[in-house]
Design a protein around this motif. Structure first.
Motif, PDB file in Angstrom:
ATOM      1  N   ILE A   1       0.839  -1.204   0.000  1.00  8.90           N
ATOM      2  CA  ILE A   1       0.000   0.000   0.000  1.00  8.90           C
ATOM      3  C   ILE A   1       0.872   1.251   0.000  1.00  8.90           C
ATOM      4  O   ILE A   1       0.438   2.321  -0.403  1.00  8.90           O
ATOM      5  CB  ILE A   1      -0.990  -0.011   1.188  1.00  8.90           C
TER       6      ILE A   1
ATOM      7  N   LEU B   1      -6.180  -4.005   1.465  1.00  6.48           N
ATOM      8  CA  LEU B   1      -4.952  -3.857   0.671  1.00  6.48           C
ATOM      9  C   LEU B   1      -3.715  -4.236   1.474  1.00  6.48           C
ATOM     10  O   LEU B   1      -2.824  -4.924   0.974  1.00  6.48           O
ATOM     11  CB  LEU B   1      -4.794  -2.414   0.187  1.00  6.48           C
TER      12      LEU B   1
ATOM     13  N   TYR C   1      -7.743  -4.837  -9.235  1.00  3.06           N
ATOM     14  CA  TYR C   1      -7.682  -6.179  -8.660  1.00  3.06           C
ATOM     15  C   TYR C   1      -8.435  -7.083  -9.620  1.00  3.06           C
ATOM     16  O   TYR C   1      -9.641  -6.931  -9.813  1.00  3.06           O
ATOM     17  CB  TYR C   1      -8.320  -6.188  -7.272  1.00  3.06           C
TER      18      TYR C   1
ATOM     19  N   VAL D   1      -2.945  -7.973  -8.810  1.00  2.00           N
ATOM     20  CA  VAL D   1      -3.033  -6.530  -8.605  1.00  2.00           C
ATOM     21  C   VAL D   1      -2.247  -5.877  -9.733  1.00  2.00           C
ATOM     22  O   VAL D   1      -1.123  -6.290 -10.038  1.00  2.00           O
ATOM     23  CB  VAL D   1      -2.427  -6.116  -7.241  1.00  2.00           C
TER      24      VAL D   1
ATOM     25  N   PRO E   1     -12.369  -7.871  -2.147  1.00  2.00           N
ATOM     26  CA  PRO E   1     -12.273  -6.618  -1.394  1.00  2.00           C
ATOM     27  C   PRO E   1     -13.558  -6.240  -0.663  1.00  2.00           C
ATOM     28  O   PRO E   1     -13.518  -5.499   0.312  1.00  2.00           O
ATOM     29  CB  PRO E   1     -11.931  -5.583  -2.460  1.00  2.00           C
TER      30      PRO E   1
END
Length: 129
Positions: A28, A65, A103, A113, A128
């Motif tokens: 991230i 994430l 994603y 990703v 997610p």
């Protein structure tokens, strides 16, 4: 003279260990420091749904994430996960286009990703939302 050689050796070892710690993992930290707004576009079976993440949803998304484990993977042109038919895609536009990631879900154990034009294979895939 020995002291100079020892200092030089220490500098070289420090440099080499720093290089060894660099990885091709997704993090991230590759995204902007301050994420204020995220727009989600979800693509599935030719249908697109779009929404904005609010405060609580934004924090859950960041946690998701941070929990992903993904390593960079190189694909030949035309053979990327995004080039296959079907599948499911979540595209995240951050801070009105300052950054974006996607994603891609091409099966329960085949998720990727896409960040800064680089693909990362996810070893612990989760949805997610």
């Amino acid at each position: 003279m020995k002291r100079i050689l020892l200092i030089f050796a220490a500098v070289i070892l420090t440099f080499l260990s720093a290089c060894a710690n660099q990885s091709n993992d997704f993090s991230i930290e590759m995204l902007p420091d301050s994420i204020e707004q995220v727009t989600v576009s979800h693509y599935l079976s030719g249908e697109e749904t779009e929404w904005a993440l609010e405060a609580d949803g934004l924090e859950k998304w960041k946690s998701w994430l941070e929990g992903l484990s993904a390593r960079q993977k190189i694909f030949e042109e035309g053979n990327t996960p995004g080039d296959s038919d079907g599948g499911e895609v979540y595209s995240f536009t951050i801070n009105n286009g300052e950054a974006s990631i996607s994603y891609v879900i091409n099966g329960s154990d085949e998720c990727y990703v896409l960040c800064e034009s680089e693909w990362h294979a996810v070893s612990n895939p989760t949805n997610p939302f």
